[in-house]
Design an enzyme around this catalytic site. Sequence first.
Site, mmCIF file in Angstrom:
data_model
loop_
_atom_site.group_PDB
_atom_site.id
_atom_site.type_symbol
_atom_site.label_atom_id
_atom_site.label_comp_id
_atom_site.label_asym_id
_atom_site.label_seq_id
_atom_site.Cartn_x
_atom_site.Cartn_y
_atom_site.Cartn_z
ATOM 1 N N CYS A 24 16.091 128.981 148.627
ATOM 2 C CA CYS A 24 15.570 129.387 150.335
ATOM 3 C C CYS A 24 16.662 130.613 150.706
ATOM 4 O O CYS A 24 17.486 130.845 150.177
ATOM 5 C CB CYS A 24 14.720 128.235 150.675
ATOM 6 N N CYS A 27 19.781 129.129 151.656
ATOM 7 C CA CYS A 27 20.931 129.370 150.184
ATOM 8 C C CYS A 27 21.567 130.898 150.354
ATOM 9 O O CYS A 27 22.956 130.644 150.232
ATOM 10 C CB CYS A 27 20.249 128.997 149.359
ATOM 11 N N ASP A 453 3.346 159.279 144.212
ATOM 12 C CA ASP A 453 3.729 159.893 143.060
ATOM 13 C C ASP A 453 2.292 160.846 142.861
ATOM 14 O O ASP A 453 1.641 160.487 142.477
ATOM 15 C CB ASP A 453 4.052 158.851 142.323
#
Length: 765
Positions: A24, A27, A453
């Site tokens: 998570c 961390c 693009d």
Amino acid sequence: MNPNELMPRAQNREVNLNIQGMTCASCVMRVEKKLGRLAGVSAAVNLPLESAQVSVPPDITDQQLLASVASAGYTATVRTDVGHHPEPDHDDAHDHLSHGGTAATLRPRLLLATALTLPVFLISMLPALQFPNWGWVAAVLALPVVTWAAWPFHRAAAVNARHLASTMDTLVSIGVTAAYLFSAWQLVANPALTAHPGMESMTDMAAGGLYFEVAAVVTTFLLLGRYLEANAKQKAGDALQALLNLGAKDATVLRAGAEVGIPADQLQAGDVLVVRPGEKIATDGEVVDGASAVDTSLVTGESVPVEVGPGSTVTGATINTAGRLLVRATRVGAETTLAHMARLVSQAQTGKAPIARLADRVSAVFVPVVLVIAVATFGLWLLAAAPEIAPADLRAAFTAAVAVLVIACPCALGLATPVGLLTGTGRGAQLGILIKGPQVLEDTRTVDTILLDKTGTVTTGSLAVDATRAFDGFTEAEVLRLAAAVEVASEHPVARAIAAAGIAQGAADDDGALPYVVDFRSEPGGGVTGTVAGRRVAAGRTGWLVQAGVPLSAAQKDELAAAEAGGATAIWVAVDGAAAGIISLRDSVKDGSASAIAALRELGLRPMLLTGDNAAVAARVAAAVGIAPEDVFAGVTPEGKVAAVKELQAGGATVAMAGDGVNDAAALAQADLGIAMGSGTDVAIEAADLTVMGSDLAQVVQAIQLSRKTLGTIKTNLFWAFFYNAVGIPVAALGLLNPMLAGAAMAASSVLVVANSLRLRRFGK
């Protein structure tokens, strides 16, 4: 500001780490904080890729970095090649598993949990299925679920506790354990609780009940969410591998005048490669002999082939379509354009802001607060009964504390994201829209600019005859028919487009098949000639026709120049030594592009056009679809596309990028939201966050709408999940909520979350 950021980094080196054990956002923050404590070190940690890009001064060793990560409670290894994410070795397997594990390791746990949870739930919730002493059966069936199946959560909670930290794993572990142990204690203390079918005391608020199904259901649903997350992580590095796989595996080189085949990775700068028609060019180089047209679409994404001859530079992984080429290698291995693009994708992905699940964002506060409330509840109940604490008082205190943990056990929180995501992505799959994960939903909410693009996204990506101009003595139909009769014998992309147009015209005019060509000749880089119905026909470039002695007037040359200035590819057609006409070819705008771009504006997005083509082509396409001239980036390289995204981001824009080519991959990864068209290359699709399986821009609009709707649903789920906790926890702490009722309330919140998520099935109907 981090004081490390003020230190000079001119001599810093870049180190890439694989990190196992993160689950998570907390961390991620802990790893970045630990690494940042080393003098001069800064780190960008990527949760889905389980990696970190670290800027390291010369006096800091790799071992110090690994030790710093280990001190945070995680396992790290140094990456030596871009895009490679090795599986943890045997010694690291337990730590990797304890924090969530791979899909392969989670799958058997999920299957076992599902198989055992179903009978536990049915027996516990349906009196008609109960039998004498059913509670003991439920206890036995639930035990493997809350121990072996839930082991990843327990191990993660233990590791975090060792480092004085907590995550959602902590609350899951405590909640599951408390629910099971409380139920087991109740069953042992009162064996008659389930002595007969349908028997379970519900009269004494302090007696409680059995909640084996609570522990099992919480474990199973959260394992499902973790399994889906692990699946997504395993695919996170595929874009780099797909990009690297584009390169040629073998090459033919000249050695002492002889052709020798060698593996492409053994090429050295200065080697002369022999590249035949249809073969990939193995590395970047310079043409020393021969002339041809090179299909660069795999790398550039642009449809028009590039004519090359002696002195022209060529790029590895492009395809030689016509003549034989001799190419001197100038860049090999890690120095090639392809390898550089791979690094761009890797850096763009690693450099993104850490991605966290919505529920985890509050775990740093929610989890410790719930634990404190549970302990305080137990203590206050005992304090209220002092000085003489009877067994009933102890039982009441423990019951209230357990009720707090049960009501706070994050079943609804765990369901809020995965069930909403499952329903939204399932509906998306029906509509041809692929959403990679929860972070994508957050990104679609914040984007305000979308880069499109040109080739393959706004336009079809394939050449088609746009116009035919006939000179004196010829008709336009005759010019096209004669040119097509010659070009049909060629494999050149321009020739295929002209031949297709000639065949279509013949079918429309009932002229039948094209005339047969004899004495056909192809001059790579120049044109083609042949005899059609007794007439000598040539089609090709200006210089080639002039060398062949075909006279071209100034007015005729002006017409060709005007066609090219308008964004077309133009060729000459000569018949019996005289110029007969000009054929122009264009990459056409897709039907629906203009209306889709208008819809993007209605969503609050600013559409912009991005292309490697020249300014004239870009301006023509932009005008056709309603994009303002100032919102056009023309003539940009793959690196330039990344730079364009960064430039907009630096200006405060939150950027989405839609593309379909390999040349778009790095920009798709750099953008806050990458959208790949399904008609594009695999690497573009893997680098993107959203993929639309069709080729219509309208699907891009629908994908953004669905993503925003799914995010809104998840947020609603989380609101009700937290609301139920906010109301239920105080009630439980006051002893007004039996743990069984707490379990029922938790189940009700879960039903609400699921029902709300299922509304997404009606999206687009």
